[in-house]
Each structure stands twice: as structure tokens, then as C-alpha cells.
Design a protein around this motif. Sequence first.
Motif, PDB file in Angstrom:
ATOM      1  N   GLN A   1      -5.408  12.122   2.582  1.00 39.76           N
ATOM      2  CA  GLN A   1      -5.824  10.736   2.360  1.00 39.76           C
ATOM      3  C   GLN A   1      -4.985  10.035   1.301  1.00 39.76           C
ATOM      4  O   GLN A   1      -5.390   9.039   0.722  1.00 39.76           O
ATOM      5  N   ASP A   2      -3.774  10.540   1.109  1.00 40.46           N
ATOM      6  CA  ASP A   2      -2.886   9.894   0.136  1.00 40.46           C
ATOM      7  C   ASP A   2      -2.251   8.626   0.732  1.00 40.46           C
ATOM      8  O   ASP A   2      -1.416   7.995   0.095  1.00 40.46           O
ATOM      9  N   MET A   3      -2.693   8.296   1.948  1.00 35.12           N
ATOM     10  CA  MET A   3      -2.254   7.029   2.567  1.00 35.12           C
ATOM     11  C   MET A   3      -3.400   6.017   2.564  1.00 35.12           C
ATOM     12  O   MET A   3      -3.356   5.009   3.276  1.00 35.12           O
TER      13      MET A   3
ATOM     14  N   ALA B   1       5.266  13.178  -8.266  1.00 31.94           N
ATOM     15  CA  ALA B   1       5.027  11.789  -8.685  1.00 31.94           C
ATOM     16  C   ALA B   1       5.797  10.908  -7.701  1.00 31.94           C
ATOM     17  O   ALA B   1       6.744  10.198  -8.054  1.00 31.94           O
ATOM     18  N   GLU B   2       5.384  11.008  -6.421  1.00 31.60           N
ATOM     19  CA  GLU B   2       6.151  10.394  -5.323  1.00 31.60           C
ATOM     20  C   GLU B   2       5.666   8.994  -4.972  1.00 31.60           C
ATOM     21  O   GLU B   2       6.447   8.180  -4.474  1.00 31.60           O
ATOM     22  N   GLY B   3       4.367   8.734  -5.225  1.00 34.49           N
ATOM     23  CA  GLY B   3       3.813   7.440  -4.807  1.00 34.49           C
ATOM     24  C   GLY B   3       4.564   6.282  -5.439  1.00 34.49           C
ATOM     25  O   GLY B   3       4.872   5.285  -4.785  1.00 34.49           O
TER      26      GLY B   3
ATOM     27  N   ALA C   1      -3.080   2.020  -4.383  1.00 37.79           N
ATOM     28  CA  ALA C   1      -2.515   3.349  -4.183  1.00 37.79           C
ATOM     29  C   ALA C   1      -3.381   4.442  -4.789  1.00 37.79           C
ATOM     30  O   ALA C   1      -3.983   4.266  -5.846  1.00 37.79           O
ATOM     31  N   THR C   2      -3.428   5.576  -4.111  1.00 37.26           N
ATOM     32  CA  THR C   2      -4.016   6.788  -4.696  1.00 37.26           C
ATOM     33  C   THR C   2      -2.913   7.398  -5.572  1.00 37.26           C
ATOM     34  O   THR C   2      -2.253   8.344  -5.186  1.00 37.26           O
ATOM     35  N   LEU C   3      -2.715   6.795  -6.753  1.00 38.26           N
ATOM     36  CA  LEU C   3      -1.476   7.083  -7.474  1.00 38.26           C
ATOM     37  C   LEU C   3      -1.517   8.265  -8.433  1.00 38.26           C
ATOM     38  O   LEU C   3      -0.563   9.025  -8.497  1.00 38.26           O
TER      39      LEU C   3
ATOM     40  N   GLY D   1       0.811  -1.219   0.000  1.00 35.50           N
ATOM     41  CA  GLY D   1       0.000   0.000   0.000  1.00 35.50           C
ATOM     42  C   GLY D   1       0.844   1.269   0.000  1.00 35.50           C
ATOM     43  O   GLY D   1       1.891   1.330   0.637  1.00 35.50           O
ATOM     44  N   LYS D   2       0.347   2.274  -0.711  1.00 36.08           N
ATOM     45  CA  LYS D   2       0.989   3.591  -0.690  1.00 36.08           C
ATOM     46  C   LYS D   2       0.555   4.317   0.576  1.00 36.08           C
ATOM     47  O   LYS D   2      -0.636   4.539   0.795  1.00 36.08           O
ATOM     48  N   GLY D   3       1.533   4.734   1.363  1.00 35.09           N
ATOM     49  CA  GLY D   3       1.210   5.406   2.622  1.00 35.09           C
ATOM     50  C   GLY D   3       1.823   6.791   2.706  1.00 35.09           C
ATOM     51  O   GLY D   3       2.649   7.066   3.556  1.00 35.09           O
TER      52      GLY D   3
ATOM     53  N   PHE E   1       0.841  12.747   3.928  1.00 34.96           N
ATOM     54  CA  PHE E   1       0.411  14.015   3.328  1.00 34.96           C
ATOM     55  C   PHE E   1       1.238  14.245   2.073  1.00 34.96           C
ATOM     56  O   PHE E   1       2.453  14.095   2.087  1.00 34.96           O
ATOM     57  N   ASP E   2       0.540  14.594   0.981  1.00 32.47           N
ATOM     58  CA  ASP E   2       1.229  14.832  -0.281  1.00 32.47           C
ATOM     59  C   ASP E   2       1.075  16.292  -0.692  1.00 32.47           C
ATOM     60  O   ASP E   2       0.096  16.676  -1.335  1.00 32.47           O
ATOM     61  N   SER E   3       2.058  17.094  -0.289  1.00 35.10           N
ATOM     62  CA  SER E   3       2.027  18.513  -0.686  1.00 35.10           C
ATOM     63  C   SER E   3       2.514  18.663  -2.132  1.00 35.10           C
ATOM     64  O   SER E   3       2.355  19.719  -2.735  1.00 35.10           O
TER      65      SER E   3
END
Length: 508
Positions: A285-287, A346-348, A372-374, A262-264, A267-269
Motif C-alpha cells: 500500500q505504498d501507492m 528512502a525512495e518515495g 504520500a506514505t513517506l 501522489g506517491k505511487g 511495492f516498497d521492499s
Amino acid sequence: MQITFAESTLPKEGAVVVGVLEGRVLTPTASAIDTLTSGSMTRAIAASHFDGQKEQSLILLAPSGLSLTRIVLIGLGKAAELDALALERFGGLAMSHLLAANDTMAAVMVDTIADVPLSLPMMAAHIACGARLRTYRFDKYKTRKENKEKIFLQEFQVRTTDFTAACKAFEGLDKIVDAVFLARTLSSEPANVIYPESFATEVWKLNKLGLVVDVLDEHKVRQLGMNALLAVGQGSARESLLIVLRWLGAKDHEARPLALVGKGVTFDSGGISIKPSAGMGEMKQDMAGAGVVVGVMQSIAACKIPINVVGVVGMVENMPSGTAQRPGDIVTSASGQTIEVLNTDAEGRLVLADSLWYVQEHHHPVLIVDIATLTGAIVTALGANYAGLFSNDDLLAEKLLSAGEAVGERLWRLPLGDSYDRQIESDAADMKNTGDREAGAITAAQFLQRFVCGVPWAHLDIAGVTWSKQDTATVPKGATAFGVRLLERFITEYCNAQEMSRPTERAV
Ligand code: BES
Ligand code: MN
Ligand code: ZN
């Protein structure tokens, strides 16, 4: 709120829920109530547009001849189409009406209906499951009572003849709902509350179910060479972690497990490639993928599914700062492959690349499903109706598609291929972390595939389905936990199929 099971007599007080089939065909209890109220139910139906179609409803208040406060009629549609999912929606819809009313007690009457493909106890159990799914609320930060939704309902009874069997049939479903609620809460919590370490604290608690939990700290993750994952977290004040959950349910603890990844990103700024501020709050909720993996692990442990499963979640916070990674940086992933990071948003895929590699190196799974919320591109392509499915294995894809259909978490398969893969060729490294504008969800999947070595693998892109803007029958608006039910179903079916194919253990 309590969900209970009781005998099939009509209660004396409170609200009662009954079903009506398409064409205004009353179920047995509905027709009994109609008689007791001198036909007021049939008259009310005749006076309305309600004709028993799926998800229609009609409420009768203070029916004369009975001391009930209200009778909630809910459309069942066609009897032959009343599968588990339709019954869950029926239960969810019933609950939505009851939550808005002022009764403290309500009972749903579950009768035998000809042509329904489920047994009566199973019908009752799925109605209870749908009802409970709808009760989820995330309102712990509303400290003023008047701002909280007023809910009067205290008990929701499911009344049916064999209520002990129904109660038993509900046990497993109840545990799945617990897991859905856990995943919904993890996603709903803001990023100042849920960050890698506090997420790990929540996961630790699951060892009481017999799950083996390992938290690999930043030092350990560095030793393992997971520089792609670490690069994402290096701008954050929070420590990055890799969490490994193991369920050893198979007789043979050494048997190769199924793997969930899972992508955790708590926080994705966007990092230095920072996102626009409008809507950035949603990136708490990017986790969600990691939350789903944890939820699924909880449910298979609680239900003691006889199979080995390993869940791996890469936990990081993506922040801009003086220590953050820069566009143009080149990192060496744990697999040895180098990545040119052209966009820090594009970190996930960077987190997943190392997590995927880790699970293969250390657990030799028979198959891997990552979630993943990719990409925003999958939201553009499929909206909130389907999650994207990518796979290198047709059979695995098929099993996931059908599990999704069965639980109402639908997937749509998209292609992979060399022509897409070429889009992530880099001039300076083995690959770059973004393609062009075109086919963004596919190039992201293509990137992940470069870290999968000869094992059946599927990737679920849930960016569009993880948060819902409106209530549906069993999912109140907010965090959906999309994937928990699907993966739980996939794993139990996989396990059942294995049992079937195993030669019977008897002396020859
Ligand atoms: N977490 C986002 C994807 C996302 C978008 C999730 C909308 C939920 C709702 C992901 O990390 C991201 O930022 N992806 C970028 C990739 C791009 C820079 C190649 C995107 O999709 O815009
Ligand atoms: Mn991003
Ligand atoms: Zn992200």
C-alpha cells in the motif's frame, strides 16, 4: 447492497434504526414506536446503560405489538453537535449492526430534531453516506463462501419526509463514496496485481468521466530527465510510469490548475537497503497516495466541479536486483539537482522530487498538494490519529486543516526550517536522500521542498493513517483512503471561494 430513500412511514417488517438524544430523549419516531410497543423502548433503555450518548447503541429484538424483527437504537449525543460528520458516524454505526444481523431489509428513520444545524434532507444524505462508507469489503480473493463474511442485508432505506430532496442531496456524496472505494481497492490489491502498468489500466477507465489521462512510459520519462524516479524503479522487472490526469472543469481551460501529486510505489521492499521481512507485505500500500489522487480526480470529474485540476502520480516498484540502484549512487533529477542516494528505502522522495518538478514545468499550477506514505517517522510521531502536514504557505495549511476537520481526516502541522534542511546536505552531491535519525518526517518534507519553486505547496505524510487495524464507524479495518474526502473538500471549498470573489457577470 442498495441504499434507497423512502417516505417517512414506519415499515412493516425488517429492522428499524432510530436515534436517541443524550439524556434518553427519544426522537419523534422513537417515541411513536415506544407508544406502539406499550413503552417497551423506555423500559429497555431504563434497564440498560444506554443514555443516548454519541455512538452508544441498544438493540431490541422482536418488539411486541409490531411485526419488526429488531429496533436498533443509536445514541445521537447533543442535538446542537449533530453536524455532517456526526451523522455519518451515526449511519456507519447503524450499518455495522445491520451487517451483523440477519435481516434483508432495514430502514433508518430520519426526523426533524430541534437545534440540529443541518436541514432534514442533508441529515438523511449524510446518514446514507456514512452507512454506505461502512459497507466496504475487500473479499474478492476469498473464493470459499464459508470464509466470506455472511451478509444478509440487501436494502438500506433512509426514511424521511422530503425523501426526494434527500435523494438529490445524496447524489454528490454517493460519488465521493465511489471515489473512496476506488482508492481503498487500489490500496488493498496486492502488488502482483497492482503494479505501474496495471494501475495505469485502471486510471485509463476514468476517461469516460471526461478526465484526460496521459501515461508517460519509461522511455518518455527518461527523455524528460526524471532520473530520480527511474532510479527507484530500475531494480524492478516492472516498467516505471508517470501518469497525468487532467480535469478541465473551469470555463477557461487554460486557467492555471490546482495540482495533486501522489506517491505511487506499488511495492516498497526497500531495494538494496532491504526492509526486514516481518510486515513487508504492508508495503503493497505504498501507492496509497497515488490511489488517493486518482480517487479525488474521479470524484471531482463525477461531480463536475468547475475548476481545473491536474493529478500526477509517479508509479514505480522498489525492488533489489542486479540492476537496482546502490546506496551511494548519485542521480541527477529532472530539476538538474543531484542526489546522493544513501538509503534506497528512502525512495518515495525520489519519486516525488521528479513528479513535483514535472507538474510545475508542464502545468504551472497555482498550488500543489502532494500526498504520500513517506516515512515511518510520521507513524512514530502521530500514530493513526493524524496525518502530518507540512507547508510553505500558512493560508494553504489552514484550508487543509479545516477541510480535514470537516470530513474527519485530521491533519497535524509540523515545522519546516533551515536547521532541518542542513541535515540533508551531502558531501558529494547537492543533497542526500536521508537525514539522521532525528526528525525523519521533517527532513523528508525538507527534501521535497527543494523541488518546489515559489508556489504554495503542502505535503501530507499519510504513512500512519492509510491502513487501519480496527473498524471505526465509517471506515472498516483495512485501507482507509485517507485523503480522498479531505482533498475533495479542499478543492470544492477552494472553488466556492473563487466563485464568491469573482465579480458578478453583468453588463455595466
Ligand atoms: N514507504 C516507507 C514509509 C512507510 C513506513 C509507509 C511505514 C507506511 C508504513 C518509506 O519508503 C520508507 O521506507 N521510509 C524510510 C525512510 C528512511 C530510510 C529514511 C523510513 O521511514 O524508515
Ligand atoms: Mn521505503
Ligand atoms: Zn516507501
